[in-house]
Design a protein around this motif. Structure first.
Motif, short mmCIF file in Angstrom:
data_model
loop_
_atom_site.label_atom_id
_atom_site.label_comp_id
_atom_site.label_asym_id
_atom_site.label_seq_id
_atom_site.Cartn_x
_atom_site.Cartn_y
_atom_site.Cartn_z
N ARG A 73 -7.33 13.29 -39.20
CA ARG A 73 -7.08 14.24 -37.98
C ARG A 73 -8.42 15.06 -38.41
N SER A 75 -11.80 17.30 -36.70
CA SER A 75 -12.70 17.79 -35.54
C SER A 75 -13.91 18.56 -36.05
N HIS A 97 -13.43 20.29 -39.48
CA HIS A 97 -12.07 20.83 -39.63
C HIS A 97 -10.98 19.86 -40.00
N ASN A 98 -10.80 20.03 -41.13
CA ASN A 98 -9.65 18.97 -41.75
C ASN A 98 -8.33 19.50 -41.10
N LYS A 99 -7.76 18.57 -40.33
CA LYS A 99 -6.37 19.21 -39.64
C LYS A 99 -5.08 18.46 -40.47
N THR A 100 -5.30 17.84 -41.52
CA THR A 100 -4.19 17.13 -42.41
C THR A 100 -3.60 18.29 -43.15
N ASN A 101 -2.23 18.03 -43.86
CA ASN A 101 -2.08 18.74 -44.78
C ASN A 101 -2.51 18.41 -46.25
N ASN A 169 -6.15 21.62 -43.80
CA ASN A 169 -5.87 22.90 -42.61
C ASN A 169 -7.10 23.94 -42.80
N LYS A 171 -11.75 24.63 -42.64
CA LYS A 171 -12.91 24.21 -42.18
C LYS A 171 -13.96 24.41 -43.19
#
Length: 448
Positions: A73, A75, A97-101, A169, A171
């Motif tokens: 996940r 972007s 942007h790392n959208k994972t936990n 979570n 950038k």
């Protein structure tokens, strides 16, 4: 050239593009060993090679499953400038942007270009550069031509980026690097983030759509101080010409209104003070104006000599832009063009942008540029001609400029100095000639 060879190149190029991201060098090595072990271990009663095959197959299956289980996940934002220059490495910002936990490590980033594969017509009609020493097999199969056209259309290469650890979570800003190799429009369509499996055989890939384009400008050469020939000339046309080609009328004095004077020249403050119409008296400004004639006439769509001519034109025009003069860039493509730069009209970047898109003229004769020259001849202080050959048509143009008392600097690009009659070049009183070998452009330009 059989079309099925083109289709093989077209298909294999797509497969190669996908596999180079999905499979690592170690993965290719394991697959080759697996195939070799399978061939030798067909008879399990004669040797134990089948055990190697089983072991390698197990590793490949585990690596494949691990790569499929990875969940992405991400972007990204890519920040590109408007221009880059051939041969000059371009560094630009990328924010991921790392959208994972979870913290993500051991990642790589690949830039994806628009499909650079040539069409069948382009492959059939476009020969590779003449400097390549072609073998009979090259001519028959067109392998070098395919690789050259792909490189030409892609316009450059992008460096694979080893990403730093991406915190959960958050950038992260990184620096990308592109090396432009050819002028034109470079199109980027996406970027791929890849993570290898625990064995380092396969990459799990996540592609982020991010279409952007970048104009690659011609290569620029270093030039010595060049004193262009010619004197200032009167530029007719007054204010109307000033708005279109950068001329200006210089204020001289105030005087009383005379019948026929333009209302636009009334000096309202003076009228208010003296109680009668007062007008501004002006005179046209004289300044230097040069023509830069770029020879684009050849039968090939691409050629090294034309690329060098365009680079020299860009280098000269950039130098002229630093001087207090006008420059008319003249060339013929689909039609005859004349663009004027200098004295606040257009900046160097606009001129380089035009030269980045110049192509060869294959369906017209050299004399098609003559009307463009004739239109400006009375205003020219001097002329710079960049020729990619020397023949009777080009001689006639130089003779005409000489007869019109226009000082001319002529640069002739060639592969062989001995093919030109240097004594013949000395007959033109107002023309200065320099013969440039395309294999040694930079050194010979410094001797101008």
């Amino acid at each position: 050239m059989p079309k099925f060879i083109y289709q093989i190149y077209h298909f294999s190029s797509a497969i190669q593009h996908r596999l180079t991201k999905r499979i690592t060098i170690s993965g290719f090595a394991v697959i080759l060993c697996l195939i070799f072990a399978a061939a030798l271990g067909l008879d399990t009663t004669q040797n134990l090679t089948y055990q190697i095959f089983t072991f390698l197959l197990s590793i490949l299956i585990i690596a494949t499953v691990c790569s499929l289980l990875f969940r992405f996940r991400f972007s990204a934002i890519r920040t590109l400038p408007r221009f880059a220059t051939v041969g000059v490495k371009l560094k630009y910002r990328i924010i991921i942007h790392n959208k994972t936990n979870q913290k993500q490590t051991n990642l790589k980033l690949f830039e994806n270009f628009a499909d650079p594969r040539p069409t069948w017509k382009e492959f059939l009609e476009t020969p590779e550069p003449e400097e390549h020493k072609r073998t009979p097999l090259d001519i028959k199969l067109g392998s070098y031509r395919w690789l050259w056209l792909v490189s030409r259309k892609q316009c450059g290469t992008a460096k694979t980026i080893e990403l730093p650890p991406l915190q959960s979570n958050s950038k992260t800003e990184i620096i990308g690097e592109i090396t432009p190799t050819h002028r034109g429009v470079m199109r980027l369509v996406s970027m791929t983030i890849a993570r290898p499996d625990p064995f380092g055989l396969f990459n799990a890939c996540h592609t982020i759509l991010l279409p952007q384009s970048l104009l690659i400008l011609p290569k620029l050469y270093k030039l010595p101080p060049i004193q262009l020939p010619g004197l200032k000339k009167y530029q007719s046309g007054g204010i109307s010409l000033a708005s279109s080609v950068g001329d200006a009328e210089e204020f001289r004095s105030l005087r009383e209104y005379r019948p026929g004077d333009s209302i636009r020249k009334i000096h309202w403050k003076s009228w208010a003070k003296v109680g009668k119409p007062i007008v501004k008296e002006e005179q046209d400004e004289f300044f230097v104006r040069h023509a830069l004639i770029l020879d684009t006439f050849q039968t090939e769509k691409y050629s090294p000599i034309l690329e060098e001519a365009i680079s020299i034109a860009a280098s000269l025009a950039s130098e002229v832009q630093t001087q207090e003069s006008l420059l008319d860039l003249m060339f013929v493509g689909n039609e005859a063009y004349c663009f004027t730069f200098g004295r606040g009209i257009s900046h160097t970047e606009k001129m380089l942008e035009i030269l980045a898109s110049v192509g060869s003229c294959r369906d017209k004769y050299f004399d098609s540029i003559i009307p463009v020259v004739l239109e400006k001849i009375s205003m020219l202080s001097g002329c710079i001609c960049i020729f990619i050959s020397w023949d009777e048509e080009r001689k006639k143009l130089i003779q005409y400029l000489n007869n019109m008392d226009v000082h001319t600097l002529v640069l002739i690009l060639t592969n062989d100095h001995d093919n030109l009659n240097k004594t013949e070049l000395m007959q033109y009183e107002l023309a200065t000639f320099h013969i440039l070998n395309i294999n040694n452009i930079q050194q010979e330009l410094m001797q101008i």
